[in-house]
Design an enzyme around this catalytic site. Structure first.
Site, PDB file in Angstrom:
ATOM      1  N   LYS A 183      25.334  17.548 -78.143  1.00  0.00           N
ATOM      2  CA  LYS A 183      24.352  18.628 -78.255  1.00  0.00           C
ATOM      3  C   LYS A 183      23.393  18.371 -79.390  1.00  0.00           C
ATOM      4  O   LYS A 183      22.217  18.692 -79.307  1.00  0.00           O
ATOM      5  CB  LYS A 183      25.059  19.968 -78.518  1.00  0.00           C
ATOM      6  CG  LYS A 183      25.599  20.622 -77.288  1.00  0.00           C
ATOM      7  CD  LYS A 183      25.836  22.103 -77.558  1.00  0.00           C
ATOM      8  CE  LYS A 183      26.577  22.742 -76.419  1.00  0.00           C
ATOM      9  NZ  LYS A 183      27.090  24.060 -76.755  1.00  0.00           N
ATOM     10  N   LYS A 196      29.415  17.031 -65.834  1.00  0.00           N
ATOM     11  CA  LYS A 196      30.028  18.359 -65.690  1.00  0.00           C
ATOM     12  C   LYS A 196      28.968  19.397 -65.309  1.00  0.00           C
ATOM     13  O   LYS A 196      27.821  19.311 -65.754  1.00  0.00           O
ATOM     14  CB  LYS A 196      30.695  18.654 -67.037  1.00  0.00           C
ATOM     15  CG  LYS A 196      30.901  20.052 -67.409  1.00  0.00           C
ATOM     16  CD  LYS A 196      31.436  20.166 -68.825  1.00  0.00           C
ATOM     17  CE  LYS A 196      30.331  20.628 -69.761  1.00  0.00           C
ATOM     18  NZ  LYS A 196      30.781  21.202 -71.023  1.00  0.00           N
ATOM     19  N   LYS A 251      25.743  25.213 -67.909  1.00  0.00           N
ATOM     20  CA  LYS A 251      24.695  26.232 -67.997  1.00  0.00           C
ATOM     21  C   LYS A 251      23.393  25.628 -68.514  1.00  0.00           C
ATOM     22  O   LYS A 251      22.319  26.119 -68.215  1.00  0.00           O
ATOM     23  CB  LYS A 251      25.083  27.320 -69.008  1.00  0.00           C
ATOM     24  CG  LYS A 251      26.251  28.182 -68.658  1.00  0.00           C
ATOM     25  CD  LYS A 251      26.317  29.358 -69.643  1.00  0.00           C
ATOM     26  CE  LYS A 251      27.721  29.899 -69.815  1.00  0.00           C
ATOM     27  NZ  LYS A 251      28.419  29.397 -71.015  1.00  0.00           N
TER      28      LYS A 251
HETATM   29  P1  TYM Z   1      31.500  27.819 -72.504  1.00  0.00           P
HETATM   30  O1  TYM Z   1      30.728  29.083 -72.708  1.00  0.00           O
HETATM   31  O2  TYM Z   1      30.754  26.549 -72.438  1.00  0.00           O
HETATM   32  O3  TYM Z   1      32.358  27.926 -71.200  1.00  0.00           O
HETATM   33  C1  TYM Z   1      33.233  29.006 -70.932  1.00  0.00           C
HETATM   34  C2  TYM Z   1      34.488  28.497 -70.252  1.00  0.00           C
HETATM   35  O4  TYM Z   1      34.155  27.851 -69.024  1.00  0.00           O
HETATM   36  C3  TYM Z   1      34.725  26.550 -68.998  1.00  0.00           C
HETATM   37  N1  TYM Z   1      33.806  25.642 -68.287  1.00  0.00           N
HETATM   38  C4  TYM Z   1      34.154  24.877 -67.256  1.00  0.00           C
HETATM   39  N2  TYM Z   1      35.322  24.714 -66.620  1.00  0.00           N
HETATM   40  C5  TYM Z   1      35.350  23.842 -65.583  1.00  0.00           C
HETATM   41  N3  TYM Z   1      34.260  23.140 -65.162  1.00  0.00           N
HETATM   42  C6  TYM Z   1      33.065  23.270 -65.783  1.00  0.00           C
HETATM   43  N4  TYM Z   1      32.005  22.580 -65.357  1.00  0.00           N
HETATM   44  C7  TYM Z   1      32.977  24.176 -66.878  1.00  0.00           C
HETATM   45  N5  TYM Z   1      31.966  24.549 -67.715  1.00  0.00           N
HETATM   46  C8  TYM Z   1      32.495  25.441 -68.553  1.00  0.00           C
HETATM   47  C9  TYM Z   1      34.867  26.154 -70.459  1.00  0.00           C
HETATM   48  O5  TYM Z   1      35.854  25.160 -70.626  1.00  0.00           O
HETATM   49  C10 TYM Z   1      35.230  27.462 -71.101  1.00  0.00           C
HETATM   50  O6  TYM Z   1      36.614  27.693 -71.012  1.00  0.00           O
HETATM   51  N6  TYM Z   1      33.359  26.781 -77.029  1.00  0.00           N
HETATM   52  C11 TYM Z   1      33.550  27.602 -75.854  1.00  0.00           C
HETATM   53  C12 TYM Z   1      33.533  29.092 -76.129  1.00  0.00           C
HETATM   54  C13 TYM Z   1      34.522  29.565 -77.140  1.00  0.00           C
HETATM   55  C14 TYM Z   1      35.926  29.639 -76.968  1.00  0.00           C
HETATM   56  C15 TYM Z   1      36.429  30.178 -78.177  1.00  0.00           C
HETATM   57  C16 TYM Z   1      36.788  29.309 -75.927  1.00  0.00           C
HETATM   58  C17 TYM Z   1      34.250  30.033 -78.387  1.00  0.00           C
HETATM   59  N7  TYM Z   1      35.380  30.402 -79.002  1.00  0.00           N
HETATM   60  C18 TYM Z   1      37.788  30.381 -78.373  1.00  0.00           C
HETATM   61  C19 TYM Z   1      38.163  29.525 -76.117  1.00  0.00           C
HETATM   62  C20 TYM Z   1      38.647  30.043 -77.318  1.00  0.00           C
HETATM   63  C21 TYM Z   1      32.416  27.314 -74.874  1.00  0.00           C
HETATM   64  O7  TYM Z   1      31.373  26.867 -75.251  1.00  0.00           O
HETATM   65  O8  TYM Z   1      32.655  27.717 -73.601  1.00  0.00           O
END
Ligand code: TYM
Length: 326
Positions: free
Chosen positions: A112, A192, A195
């Site tokens: 990123k 992957k 968003k």
């Molecule tokens: P984020 O917002 O990118 O994504 C939210 C959740 O969706 C899952 N995910 C996917 N799973 C399968 N295939 C994909 N293509 C895909 N894209 C996204 C992510 O693995 C995630 O579980 N850093 C985290 C947010 C966060 C968080 C936390 C998560 C902040 N604090 C504490 C768990 C615990 C994130 O950016 O998720």
């Protein structure tokens, strides 16, 4: 139900089926067995360039979508991360036991950072994520495959804290689905689904209309063959669609392979699209029925309760590190 779960999602752009299959489906299911705590992680969303008015809109939209997907506020504590300042306080404390070298190895920062211009918030992003999880002393974290490295860091920091300051945090376990932990882009099955991908056709948003879903699946990138088989090495696009099909239809991959092996890609894609349309229609309907004012009120109330819980936990942390009497 004394075991706790935490997870979070960023309010950047609309949620897509990767989020649903990889994480949110488990969020909903785990409500039956655990005390569940879920966040719209608005502080994390500030680590890449953003527009304040847009953030204000997307955080509420994300909360509303989570409710539509099935996060149940009578069973789950759902709130905006920024409304519980103990997350940020614990981030500071954890940052004092985190090595710079360890942070420099975080791949998401490297990826990123190159695109978005680097800032310290983006660099320390995984420490805030560790604090989210540890502040509630949870046992399990349902996430997609892409969060593995962040979870490793969290476990590492919990262990380091415990050995330096005394047993405080449980070591949280990562929960990923067997199928669909990494949903791939519809336009490039080696990347992957994300968003932040500029191509709308690369993903299916949870609120996409049926015709949009059909069009995106029809134009998804596969290969030049015609046999539907589950083979990530040679048929990544088809394998990705098979995983989605299995998730949305409830049928096993083997069954679907057997049924569609000779059908050709056209009819197969049509059937995949219909399964996704059927799966997303109730979410879209519930989303429309939810009132934004009501969503805001739910988030406020839950934040109050979460603050009380997080504060109780932080009193123990402060005492352990020498910031208050034991
Ligand atoms: P984020 O917002 O990118 O994504 C939210 C959740 O969706 C899952 N995910 C996917 N799973 C399968 N295939 C994909 N293509 C895909 N894209 C996204 C992510 O693995 C995630 O579980 N850093 C985290 C947010 C966060 C968080 C936390 C998560 C902040 N604090 C504490 C768990 C615990 C994130 O950016 O998720």
């Amino acid at each position: 139900m004394d075991k706790k779960v935490f997870s979070g999602i960023q309010p950047t752009g609309r949620l897509h089926i990767g989020n649903l299959v990889g994480a949110l489906d488990n969020w909903v299911k785990m409500q039956d067995e655990y005390q569940t705590i879920y966040n719209v992680v608005d502080l994390h969303a500030m680590t890449v360039p953003y527009d304040p008015a847009e953030l204000q809109r997307t955080r509420l939209e994300t909360a509303r979508l989570l409710l539509a997907v099935g996060v149940d506020p009578s069973r789950s504590l759902l709130y905006f991360q920024s409304q519980v300042p103990q997350h940020a306080e614990l981030t500071w404390i954890l940052s004092t036991i985190t090595g710079i070298g360890q942070m420099e190895r975080m791949t998401q920062f490297k990826e990123k950072g190159e695109k978005s211009g680097q800032n310290i918030g983006l660099f320390s992003y995984p420490i805030l994520m560790a604090a989210d999880i540890l502040v509630h002393r949870v046992h399990a974290v349902p996430v997609g495959d892409d969060q593995t490295q962040h979870l490793e860091l969290t476990r590492d920091l919990a262990e380091r804290f415990n050995s330096r300051f005394g047993e405080t945090f449980p070591i949280p376990e990562r929960i990923t689905p067997e199928i669909g932990a990494r949903v791939m882009s519809l336009q490039d099955p080696t990347a992957k689904m994300s968003k932040s991908d500029p191509s709308q056709a690369s993903r299916i948003d949870l609120l996409d209309e049926p015709d949009t879903i059909r069009k995106k699946i029809r134009s998804s990138v596969t290969d030049s063959g015609r046999e539907v088989s589950y083979d990530w090495e040679n048929k990544a696009g088809i394998s990705n669609l098979l995983e989605l099909f299995s998730f949305f239809s409830g049928a096993g991959i083997d069954e679907l392979e057997a049924e569609y092996s000779e059908s050709g890609y056209g009819p197969f894609k049509e059937a995949v699209a219909e399964a996704i349309v059927d799966g997303l229609t109730p979410i879209r309907t519930r989303y429309k029925d939810l009132d934004e004012g009501e969503v805001g009120r739910i988030m406020e109330q839950n934040a109050l309760q979460a603050r009380t819980q997080a504060e109780a936990s932080m009193q123990g942390v402060r005492a352990a590190v020498g910031l208050s009497p034991r």
